[in-house]
Scaffold this active site. Structure first.
Site, PDB file in Angstrom:
ATOM      1  N   HIS A 194     -25.205   8.177   4.678  1.00  0.00           N
ATOM      2  CA  HIS A 194     -24.384   7.022   5.080  1.00  0.00           C
ATOM      3  C   HIS A 194     -22.957   7.447   5.457  1.00  0.00           C
ATOM      4  O   HIS A 194     -22.035   6.638   5.377  1.00  0.00           O
ATOM      5  CB  HIS A 194     -24.323   5.959   3.980  1.00  0.00           C
ATOM      6  CG  HIS A 194     -25.647   5.661   3.350  1.00  0.00           C
ATOM      7  ND1 HIS A 194     -26.481   4.646   3.775  1.00  0.00           N
ATOM      8  CD2 HIS A 194     -26.328   6.283   2.341  1.00  0.00           C
ATOM      9  CE1 HIS A 194     -27.592   4.641   3.046  1.00  0.00           C
ATOM     10  NE2 HIS A 194     -27.527   5.622   2.175  1.00  0.00           N
TER      11      HIS A 194
ATOM     12  N   SER B 110      -4.436  17.078  26.737  1.00  0.00           N
ATOM     13  CA  SER B 110      -4.118  15.761  27.287  1.00  0.00           C
ATOM     14  C   SER B 110      -2.960  15.911  28.261  1.00  0.00           C
ATOM     15  O   SER B 110      -2.066  16.732  28.051  1.00  0.00           O
ATOM     16  CB  SER B 110      -3.724  14.818  26.156  1.00  0.00           C
ATOM     17  OG  SER B 110      -2.963  13.737  26.672  1.00  0.00           O
TER      18      SER B 110
END
Ligand code: ARG
Length: 459
Positions: free
Chosen positions: A157, A278
């Protein structure tokens, strides 16, 4: 003007829109080498069977090799009016060798021809996929080898569950990819029957030798039913389904790398070679390759669903619908090979951050199961009771804002008086993983056994 291949029945040529929807040369030119190999095998067989002369077969072969070299050196001019690769090659052969070119298509149709070409192309891609998977497996085994002792959190999970080793996690992907490889191998075996000689759909009255052409093209045998031979695209569907599952596996690893390389996790450092920056944020180093691999599965599974949908409900045998098989498979194959290569490069280059992994392994009360197991082993408690006692200790630690090993013996004994200080020996993450020695477990010794087995397989 009417068509050179079937002009006999037609008074006028096709509308421009008809030509545009009908042509496949813009993409099926990728099967040129397979088409020429198939034609050489077919014409050699025709000569051996006395259906055409040896001279004609020799002229055809030489002419086809000339066509192949023109295609390879880029001088070949593809024509949309000639529809597809099969007719482009044959028309050019006619210009080069004249009359014998017209005898090549004896006892053959474009229906068995295209099935043969496409099978040869897909078969090559299955081989390429297997090689690509091997390279990725090798990179993962190397990571596992180097990190057999390195501790990290194992998740369910995406919540910390139990400590595992980095090597064990890497080897999980090795098992997944090994199944992918065996799926491609199985599919390759199943598909390796030659459609050539099925002709249009019913076979032919010419005394052809289908065993000879099958053998010449590396097929195990001729396909046994001519209708099935020209109608079958299972091999393409299987390639796409094997590819989809493999891409699905890679997308899971890609997702983990995206998460692990984030500032919140810092489990791995990806190399500059497999990262991008970036244009505005100078500090950024983005896991673009992992993101693109995660996305490629969309195209590949999309292709599988696309071709299944094309084939669904098609009556036997060939319908032009089936021309829509190629772009799906070409795109999926390109995407898969690129994803495999990028993943292998990324995995080979990445650096697991030992300290972060180990620190994270100890969070989330990850050794609670070890504590419960200790209560069973040392105090003879039923596991369900041990689970309850451990749960109470976890709640206590949570309330005190500390981890399990930080509780004092007195704290522990306030929950169960029989607990002794040897319990602390099982609360460390290294002891935890070292204890998981069951076959296939995460203990470094088990990981080393699996790494050694894989190194032998790959050698
Ligand atoms: N270009 C066709 C294809 O890719 C070749 C087969 C054409 N056969 C036919 N009967 N029109 O499927």
């Amino acid at each position: 003007s009417s068509n050179a291949m079937w002009g006999g029945r037609f008074a006028s040529g096709p509308d421009a829109i008809m030509e545009a929807i009908n042509e496949s040369i813009s993409f099926d030119q990728r099967m040129a080498a397979q088409d020429i190999a198939g034609s050489i095998a077919h014409s050699a067989m025709l000569a051996k069977q006395g259906i055409i002369t040896d001279n004609d077969a020799a002229a055809i072969k030489e002419g086809l090799l000339t066509v192949l070299s023109e295609i390879e050196n880029g001088s070949f001019e593809y024509s949309k009016a000639l529809e597809d690769i099969h007719m482009n090659v044959e028309a050019r052969l006619k210009v080069i060798v004249g009359e014998p070119a017209g005898r090549l298509h004896t006892g053959r149709s474009r229906n068995d021809q295209v099935a043969t070409d496409f099978k040869l192309w897909v078969r090559d891609q299955m081989d390429a996929a297997i090689l690509g998977i091997d390279a990725l497996i090798r990179a993962l085994v190397d990571q596992a080898d180097a990190g057999a002792d390195m501790v990290m959190p194992g998740f369910t999970h995406l919540q910390v569950a139990q400590p595992v080793t980095w090597g064990h996690h890497m080897m999980a992907y090795v098992e997944m990819l090994a199944r992918d490889k065996s799926r491609f191998q199985d599919a390759r075996t199943r598909m390796n029957e030659s459609p050539l000689g099925a002709a249009a759909l019913a076979g032919t009255g010419f005394p052809i030798d289908r065993d000879a052409t099958a053998a010449a093209l590396g097929f195990d045998r001729p396909a046994a039913n001519s209708l099935d031979a020209v109608a079958d695209r299972d091999f393409a569907l299987e390639f796409l389904s094997c590819s989809s599952i493999c891409a699905t596996h890679m997308s899971r690893l890609a997702e983990e790398l995206v998460i692990w390389s984030s500032a919140q996790f810092r489990f791995v450092t990806l190399s500059d070679r497999f990262s991008t920056g970036s244009s505005i944020m100078p500090q950024k180093k983005n896991p673009d390759a992992a993101e693109l691999i995660r996305a490629k599965v969309g195209r590949i599974t999309g292709s599988m669903v696309g071709l299944l949908t094309v084939m669904k409900g098609l009556p036997l045998t060939y319908s032009k619908d089936m021309q829509e098989d190629k772009e799906q498979v070409f795109d999926a194959a390109d995407s898969l090979m690129l994803a495999l290569a990028a993943m292998a490069g990324m995995v080979a280059d990445m650096t697991p951050n030992t300290a972060e992994l180990e620190a994270a392994a100890a969070t989330g009360f990850s050794t609670a199961t070890d504590l419960a197991d200790w209560l069973v082993r040392e105090l003879g408690m039923p596991f369900r009771d041990a689970h309850h006692v451990t749960g109470a200790l976890v709640a206590m630690a949570e309330q005190k804002g500390c981890d399990l090993p930080d509780l004092s013996l007195a704290d522990m004994q306030s929950v169960n008086g029989a607990i002794t200080d040897t319990v602390f020996g099982v609360l460390g993450v290294h002891n935890s993983v070292a204890s998981r020695v069951s076959y296939g477990g995460t203990a470094p010794a088990q990981v080393r056994t699996q790494v050694a087995r894989w190194k032998e397989i790959l050698a």
